[in-house]
Write an enzyme that holds these catalytic residues in place. Structure first.
Site, PDB file in Angstrom:
ATOM      1  N   LYS B  80      29.067  33.554  46.069  1.00 53.16           N
ATOM      2  CA  LYS B  80      30.165  34.482  45.792  1.00 53.16           C
ATOM      3  C   LYS B  80      29.892  35.820  46.492  1.00 53.16           C
ATOM      4  CE  LYS B  80      32.865  36.211  41.825  1.00 53.16           C
ATOM      5  NZ  LYS B  80      32.912  36.337  40.351  1.00 53.16           N
ATOM      6  N   SER B 155      37.363  35.413  38.205  1.00 52.20           N
ATOM      7  CA  SER B 155      37.369  35.933  39.554  1.00 52.20           C
ATOM      8  C   SER B 155      36.714  34.998  40.574  1.00 52.20           C
ATOM      9  CB  SER B 155      36.641  37.270  39.593  1.00 52.20           C
ATOM     10  OG  SER B 155      35.267  37.114  39.274  1.00 52.20           O
ATOM     11  N   SER B 179      34.450  34.578  34.435  1.00 54.20           N
ATOM     12  CA  SER B 179      34.715  34.363  35.863  1.00 54.20           C
ATOM     13  C   SER B 179      34.005  33.158  36.479  1.00 54.20           C
ATOM     14  CB  SER B 179      34.350  35.608  36.666  1.00 54.20           C
ATOM     15  OG  SER B 179      35.304  36.616  36.448  1.00 54.20           O
TER      16      SER B 179
END
Lengths: 98, 502
Positions: B80, B155, B179
Site C-alpha cells: 500500500k 482505504s 481499511s
C-alpha cells in the site's frame, strides 16, 4: 449543540492553514453541521466518572540506549525539499513587508 | 505458467522452495498480469518491473546457496502506498506528495526485503487513508474485480483488488477504522488488523497514530498468518511497538480445532442495519459453527452504539495534527502565490491545492474538535467512549474466546453512490471501528455471496488484545467449513478479470 457557521469554518480553515474559497466555506458549513450533529452523541454516552483512554495499549517509559545510530545525511534530508540553500531548508518570507 | 497466478502464497512458496519454479518466474507471471490488467482495476499507482525482478533474482540466488529467508521466500507482494519505500515514489494517494521519493524504507518494507519477498509495486488508496472506497484517491478510484462498476472497499482498495484480481498473491494494508478488513469483505479476500503495536508503524504515513495498524491482505487465512509472522515483531524505532512476540500465527492456523471454543455474537452488531443477504450469510456462519459443537453466546456491548461518533472525533483530531507536516518546507508540493508571499500564505495555498475535499473536511473537523471550548465536549468525551468500549469488550471476552460480526453492513456499492454523502460513507465501518478504538485484533474472512446481488460477504473475528492467534484459529476453522462446502476458496468463484470490461 454548537452551530457550525461560515465564520467558524473560515476561522478553523485559517488555523489549519488551508485556503478556502467562498464556495468551499458554504459547502463545508453544511457538511460539517451534519457531521458534528451526528458525532455530538458522544456526550450522551458518558455520564459520571469515566477515565479517558488516549492509547489502546497502555505503555510507559519507553527508553532506548543513548547511542549514535546511522541516520540521514544533510544532503539526503534536503533531497526532497521544494527549495534549499547552504545546507538548509529555504522558505519564502517569514514576515510580511506591510 | 498462467496457473501460477491461481495459487496461494503458501503454495507458491513451497514450489519456489522445492525449486519447481523460480521466484523470477512467479514474479514475472504476476507482473505481466498486473501490467496487462491494471487499467481495469487500477490497483497500482506505481509498478516497477526492474526492481521486482532484481529482488526476485536475489531470492533465487539465495535459494541456490541454500538460504531460505522466510516461509514466504521468493513470493512477490504489493505494498500500500502509505508505506515509504526508497526505491519507489510514495504518495499516500495525495497530490501533495506526488513524485516524492522517500529517503528511507518503512520497517515493514525492510522486513519484506529481508524475508525475500519481491515488491511488485505500490497500491492505490483513499488520500491519506481517509475513505472506504478509494474514490477519495487523488489519482482515481480502484475497481472491484467481482464487478468493475463497484468499489473494492477502502482505504486499501488497491491492495484488496490486487489480491482478489490476482495481480499479486499477497499485499500489505493499513487499518485505522477498517481499511484492511472492509476491503477484504467486499472483494471476497482475507484481511487482518493485528493487535495495536504488533507490527511496526515506522515509515507508515500516519493518519491517526493511536488507531493505525499495518496488516496482511491475502486470499487465504494461512497466507495472512504467514505474512503477519514475517512483518510483526518489536521495533525500537516505534515507541508503541509491543515488546513481546505474539507467537506464530501460521502455527495457530495449522493447529486450529473446535475444542472448547466459545463464540460471542454482539447484540448491537448482529442484524439491524445490515443488508439482508449479508445477515443471511452471517447466520449461515453461526449455524455451521453450532453444527460443529461450538457454543454461541449473545453478548451486550451497549457503548458500540457510540463507536462511529467517537471515531470521527478522535480520528480527525489526530489527523489534523499529523497532517500539519505537509507545510511545503521539507517535502512535497509548494505553491507560490503571486507577489512576495509569506510562508503562511504559501502553506495555505499549498494545502488548498494539494489536499482533496475529504482530507480538508477531516482536518477542519479535527481542528474544531480540538479547539478550546469544544475540547471537553467532543474529544474528551470521545476518549471516554473509548474506555467504555474497552470495558464492554473485557466483559464480553470474560464469557467467550472470540466475537463474530458481519464485517461490512452491505456488499460492495457502486462507484459514485456515496461519494457526496460523507456521513453515509462513514457508516461503512460501523462493525470494524470498535477494534481500532480498543486496540484488539480483527480478521475478515469470506463467508459466501449475498443472495440478492451475488457479491462477496465477510465475517469478522475479533479477539482480545495480544490474542491474534485465537483470531487466526477461528478464521481458519470458518475458512475450512466453507472450503468443504465450495470445494475451493471463495475467490475461485470470482469472474475472469480478463473478460471483464470497465
Amino acid at each position: 449543540m454548537s452551530e457550525v457557521t461560515p465564520d467558524l469554518v473560515r476561522h478553523l480553515a485559517s488555523l489549519a492553514r488551508i485556503l478556502v474559497t467562498e464556495e468551499e466555506v458554504q459547502k463545508l458549513t453544511g457538511e460539517l453541521s451534519v457531521i458534528v450533529d451526528s458525532v455530538a452523541s458522544v456526550n450522551k454516552a458518558v455520564s459520571g466518572d469515566v477515565a479517558a483512554t488516549s492509547h489502546p495499549i497502555p505503555m510507559s517509559n519507553v527508553f532506548r540506549e543513548d547511542i549514535v545510530l546511522p541516520s540521514l545525511t544533510q544532503a539526503e534530508a534536503l533531497s526532497a525539499a521544494p527549495d534549499s540553500a547552504e545546507g538548509r531548508f529555504k522558505v519564502p518570507a517569514i514576515l510580511d513587508e506591510e | 505458467m498462467s496457473d501460477l497466478i491461481h495459487k496461494s502464497a503458501a503454495e507458491l512458496a513451497q514450489l519456489i522452495n522445492s525449486k519447481q519454479v523460480s521466484s523470477v518466474e512467479v514474479t514475472s507471471a504476476f507482473f505481466d498480469r498486473s501490467e496487462k490488467l491494471n487499467h481495469k482495476t487500477f490497483s497500482y499507482l506505481h509498478l516497477n518491473r526492474e526492481n521486482a525482478l532484481a529482488a526476485a533474482k536475489l531470492a533465487d540466488q539465495a535459494l541456490a546457496a541454500g538460504k531460505v529467508h522466510s516461509p514466504l521466500h521468493g513470493v512477490p507482494i504489493a505494498v500500500k502506498d502509505v508505506l515509504v519505500t526508497k526505491d519507489a515514489p510514495t504518495t499516500a494517494g495525495s497530490k501533495i506528495l506526488e513524485g516524492w521519493m522517500p529517503q528511507y524504507d518503512a520497517t515493514v518494507v525492510v522486513k519484506l526485503r529481508e524475508a525475500g519477498l519481491p515488491i511488485l509495486g505500490k497500491t492505490n488508496m483513499d488520500e491519506f487513508a481517509m475513505g472506504s472506497s478509494t474514490e477519495y484517491s487523488a489519482y482515481g478510484p480502484s475497481r472491484n474485480p467481482w464487478d468493475l462498476q463497484r468499489i473494492p472497499g477502502g482505504s486499501g482498495g488497491g491492495s484488496s483488488s490486487a489480491v482478489a484480481g490476482r495481480l499479486a498473491p499477497l499485499a500489505i494494508g493499513s487499518d485505522t477504522g477498517g481499511s484492511i478488513r472492509y476491503p477484504a469483505a467486499v472483494t471476497g479476500s482475507v484481511g487482518t488488523k493485528p493487535t495495536y503495536g504488533a507490527v511496526s508503524r515506522y515509515g507508515v504515513i500516519a493518519l491517526a497514530s493511536s488507531l493505525d495498524q499495518i496488516g496482511p491482505v491475502t486470499n487465504t487465512v494461512l497466507d495472512a498468518a504467514l505474512l503477519q509472522d514475517v512483518i510483526s515483531g518489536h521495533d525500537a524505532k516505534d515507541s508503541t511497538s509491543l515488546p513481546n512476540s505474539l507467537g506464530s500465527m501460521a502455527e495457530a492456523v495449522r493447529n486450529a480445532d473446535f475444542k472448547g471454543l466459545r463464540v460471542g455474537v454482539v447484540k448491537q452488531l448482529s442484524s439491524d442495519g445490515f443488508q439482508a443477504g449479508v445477515s443471511e450469510r452471517f447466520q449461515d456462519t453461526i449455524s455451521k459453527l453450532t453444527a460443529n459443537g461450538v457454543e454461541i453466546v449473545e453478548v451486550d456491548c451497549p457503548s458500540f452504539e457510540y463507536s462511529v461518533a467517537a471515531y470521527y472525533l478522535i480520528l480527525p483530531a489526530e489527523a489534523s495534527s499529523n497532517l500539519a507536516k505537509y507545510d511545503s518546507v521539507r517535502f512535497g508540493m509548494r505553491i507560490l502565490p503571486e507577489g512576495n508571499p509569506t510562508i503562511e500564505r504559501v502553506m495555505a495555498a499549498t494545502r488548498e491545492a494539494g489536499f482533496g475535499p475529504e482530507v480538508k473536511r477531516r482536518i477542519i473537523l479535527g481542528t474544531y474538535a480540538l479547539s478550546s471550548g469544544y475540547y471537553d465536549a467532543y474529544y474528551g468525551s470521545a476518549q471516554k467512549v473509548r474506555t467504555l468500549i474497552q470495558q464492554d469488550l473485557a466483559k464480553a471476552f470474560a464469557k467467550v474466546d472470540v466475537l463474530l460480526t458481519p464485517t461490512a453492513p452491505t456488499t460492495a456499492f457502486k462507484i459514485g453512490e456515496k461519494v457526496n454523502d460523507p456521513l453515509a460513507m462513514y457508516l461503512n465501518d460501523i462493525a470494524t471501528i470498535p477494534a481500532n478504538l480498543a486496540g484488539i485484533p480483527g480478521i475478515s474472512v469470506p463467508n459466501g455471496l449475498a443472495k440478492e446481488d451475488g457479491l462477496p460477504s465477510g465475517v469478522q473475528i475479533l479477539a482480545p488484545a495480544m490474542q491474534d492467534a485465537q483470531a487466526y484459529r477461528v478464521a481458519a476453522l470458518i475458512e475450512n467449513l466453507y472450503k468443504a462446502e465450495w470445494g475451493d476458496y471463495l475467490i475461485s468463484q470470482a469472474p475472469d478479470l480478463e473478460a471483464l470490461n470497465v
